[in-house]
Design an enzyme around this catalytic site. Structure first.
Site, PDB file in Angstrom:
ATOM      1  CG  ASN A  28      -0.753  -0.369   2.457  1.00 39.83           C
ATOM      2  OD1 ASN A  28      -0.199  -1.420   2.740  1.00 39.83           O
ATOM      3  ND2 ASN A  28      -1.088   0.510   3.375  1.00 39.83           N
ATOM      4  CG  ASP A  29      -0.004   3.991   2.976  1.00 46.51           C
ATOM      5  OD1 ASP A  29      -0.940   3.450   2.391  1.00 46.51           O
ATOM      6  OD2 ASP A  29      -0.079   4.426   4.138  1.00 46.51           O
ATOM      7  CE1 TYR A  83      -0.079  -1.086  10.333  1.00 42.87           C
ATOM      8  CE2 TYR A  83      -1.491   0.686  11.106  1.00 42.87           C
ATOM      9  CZ  TYR A  83      -1.317  -0.643  10.758  1.00 42.87           C
ATOM     10  OH  TYR A  83      -2.377  -1.501  10.829  1.00 42.87           O
ATOM     11  CB  SER A  84       2.657   5.182   6.474  1.00 42.86           C
ATOM     12  OG  SER A  84       2.176   4.277   5.531  1.00 42.86           O
ATOM     13  NE  ARG A 139      -3.174   5.058  10.599  1.00 43.64           N
ATOM     14  CZ  ARG A 139      -4.282   4.742  11.254  1.00 43.64           C
ATOM     15  NH1 ARG A 139      -4.232   4.408  12.523  1.00 43.64           N
ATOM     16  NH2 ARG A 139      -5.452   4.750  10.643  1.00 43.64           N
ATOM     17  CG  ASP A 140       0.180   7.422   8.545  1.00 41.67           C
ATOM     18  OD1 ASP A 140       0.635   6.299   8.849  1.00 41.67           O
ATOM     19  OD2 ASP A 140      -1.008   7.604   8.229  1.00 41.67           O
ATOM     20  CD  GLU A 149      -5.480   6.154   7.284  1.00 40.88           C
ATOM     21  OE1 GLU A 149      -5.660   5.992   6.072  1.00 40.88           O
ATOM     22  OE2 GLU A 149      -5.434   5.203   8.098  1.00 40.88           O
TER      23      GLU A 149
HETATM   24  C1  FRU Z   1      -2.983   4.428   4.880  1.00 42.91           C
HETATM   25  C2  FRU Z   1      -2.644   3.645   6.145  1.00 42.91           C
HETATM   26  C3  FRU Z   1      -1.785   4.467   7.079  1.00 42.91           C
HETATM   27  C4  FRU Z   1      -1.083   3.398   7.863  1.00 42.91           C
HETATM   28  C5  FRU Z   1      -0.854   2.341   6.814  1.00 42.91           C
HETATM   29  C6  FRU Z   1      -0.890   0.929   7.313  1.00 42.91           C
HETATM   30  O1  FRU Z   1      -3.291   3.600   3.812  1.00 42.91           O
HETATM   31  O2  FRU Z   1      -3.815   3.222   6.790  1.00 42.91           O
HETATM   32  O3  FRU Z   1      -2.484   5.385   7.879  1.00 42.91           O
HETATM   33  O4  FRU Z   1       0.103   3.855   8.423  1.00 42.91           O
HETATM   34  O5  FRU Z   1      -1.855   2.520   5.838  1.00 42.91           O
HETATM   35  O6  FRU Z   1      -0.555   0.039   6.283  1.00 42.91           O
END
Ligand code: FRU
Length: 466
Positions: free
Chosen positions: A40-41, A100-101, A159-160, A218
């Site tokens: 994903n991200d 996570y991100s 997060r992130d 996010e």
């Molecule tokens: C966005 C998200 C972030 C998180 C990550 C987890 O797509 O939900 O907020 O850090 O993906 O995979």
């Protein structure tokens, strides 16, 4: 050195999965995608010591949103990407439910990752730690552990971290949910990346008069661009409007004056960053020559993603192409990074009635189209229509089969479209709008033009490079 217990499973997943994924006719040929499992991200996007580094949220073991590691690619030119050693895996108490991100910074010559350690508890609650990791001479990363615990007044959804340096200080924006379940962007400040001080909320519900801003924001990213500051982020829970915010979650931008003295961001309205079916969690970095480059995840969480056919081939999702950002006339403009021109084979041209235009091979294709009225069919599974209102992009729901539509409203004079087997990115009016979408045609698929109006076409087939 002790090998974490999951290494054998990861190695096996990659060895077995890679050949399966690469044999899939929907596997991208010039966009970065996972060799197996779910990506994903984009994370930690940075130009560092002569190369671009692009990390990514990656579950190498299967196509579910769990067990998030940081995969790692690098590139000298934003076009050819090479695999680097797996950067982070969730093997500590403080990141046991996912690394996570987050982002990457150059800390006095040390490539340093800032990420969220996600921890879930049996009662369904969770906490989050903002953590650091530093690159080792062999290209692996050593975790330094948490540097910031959950701030007071917020749920476990914080997060992130996107971190940057300004006048010798480090700044960090975080996506957050307050205890009243409202989405926010938080700002922190540090002299050394280790001790962080809160500077408050800079965006989200109740900030700068914004109401109904959803329950969680996010992946924030704040940066200076062409005389203003832009905050990109992904608010969850925004009300759908007739023509925008139609995906489960949107990616948005807002611009305004950022005041480092008083640490305040006086921003304007929210805008949708990409009007296509799949676009989320983008991240930007500065190129060596000062251009602001964005890469997004060409996916959306919780949509119809689990029905995408690539899942049966053991892989899911891809990145967007790298895009150059500019701010002009109150708008954010996105154009494909100029480096992508290296993919073009010989240029072809055609002019005349749309319905008489040649079909184009959709596998790896770029075309530019000037027309005010035209329809374009992408392999029978995606359809774009341009008329006086703007653009309609139609695709059948993978769940119900009903036609789903995405819109871009405004006068259309020019389209630039990039295709790669199971994706299209449509750049409208030289970057005024973008629509990014996945589609899953039977290959060899054709792009067909329809309508009685005259069109002017320039097109190239693109080289495979992944
Ligand atoms: C966005 C998200 C972030 C998180 C990550 C987890 O797509 O939900 O907020 O850090 O993906 O995979």
């Amino acid at each position: 050195m002790t090998l974490p217990s999951r290494w054998p499973a990861i190695l096996q997943a990659v060895m077995k999965g890679q050949t399966r994924a690469l044999a899939d006719s929907h596997y991208p040929q010039w966009h970065p995608a996972p060799v197996t499992g779910l990506m994903n991200d984009p994370n930690g996007f940075i130009w560092f010591a002569g190369r671009y580094h692009l990390f990514y949220q990656w579950n190498p073991l299967d196509c579910e949103h769990r067990f998030k590691c940081w995969g790692h690619w690098s590139s000298a030119d934003l076009v050819h990407w090479r695999h680097e050693p797996l950067a982070l895996m969730p093997d500590e108490e403080y990141d046991r439910n996912g690394c996570y991100s987050g982002s990457a910074v150059d800390n006095h010559g040390v490539l340093t990752l800032c990420y969220t350690g996600n921890v879930k508890f049996d009662d369904g609650s969770r906490t989050a730690w903002q953590c650091l990791a530093v690159e080792q001479p062999d290209g692996t990363f050593k975790k330094l552990g948490p540097v910031l615990a959950l701030p007071e007044g917020y749920t476990g959804h914080v997060r992130d971290p996107k971190v940057w340096q300004h006048d010798g200080m480090w700044y960090m924006v975080l996506g957050a949910q307050d205890v009243q379940k409202r989405g926010k962007v938080l700002l922190f400040k540090s002299a050394d990346l280790h001790a962080w001080t809160s500077c408050g909320e800079i965006a989200g519900h109740g900030v700068n008069g914004l109401t109904d801003a959803g329950y969680m924001w996010e992946c924030p990213d704040l940066f200076a661009l062409d005389g203003t500051h832009v905050l990109i982020s992904c608010p969850q829970g925004l009300a759908r409007e007739p023509h925008r915010y139609l995906n489960t979650y949107p990616a948005t931008w807002m611009s305004g004056a950022f005041d480092y003295e008083n640490v305040a961001f006086d921003h304007g309205e929210l805008h949708e960053l990409d009007a296509g079916f799949e676009f989320y969690a983008p991240q930007t970095t500065l190129a060596e020559d000062g251009r602001r480059i964005l890469i997004g995840w060409m996916g959306v969480p919780d949509g119809e993603e689990m029905l995408q056919p690539t899942r049966t081939h053991g892989w899911m999702h891809q990145m967007t192409c790298p895009r150059e950002l500019r701010y002009r006339d109150g708008r954010l403009w996105q154009t494909p990074a100029r480096e992508l021109a290296a993919l073009r084979e010989d240029e072809q041209r055609w002019q005349g009635r749309a319905s008489e235009a040649p079909d184009l091979d959709a596998t790896r294709l770029e075309f530019e189209l000037s027309a005010s009225q035209v329809s374009v069919d992408f392999g029978g599974t995606l359809r774009l229509t341009v008329d006086e209102q703007g653009i309609r992009l139609e695709r059948a729901s993978l769940k119900t089969g009903e036609t789903l539509t995405r819109y871009w409203q405004g006068e259309v004079s020019h389209l630039r479209v990039l295709c790669d087997r199971s994706s299209t990115e449509i750049f409208i009016n030289h970057g005024e709008g973008v629509m990014s979408s996945r589609y899953f045609p039977d290959h060899p698929a054709r792009v067909r033009f329809e309508g009685a109006s005259d069109i002017t076409l320039r097109y190239w087939s693109l080289r495979a490079c992944m």
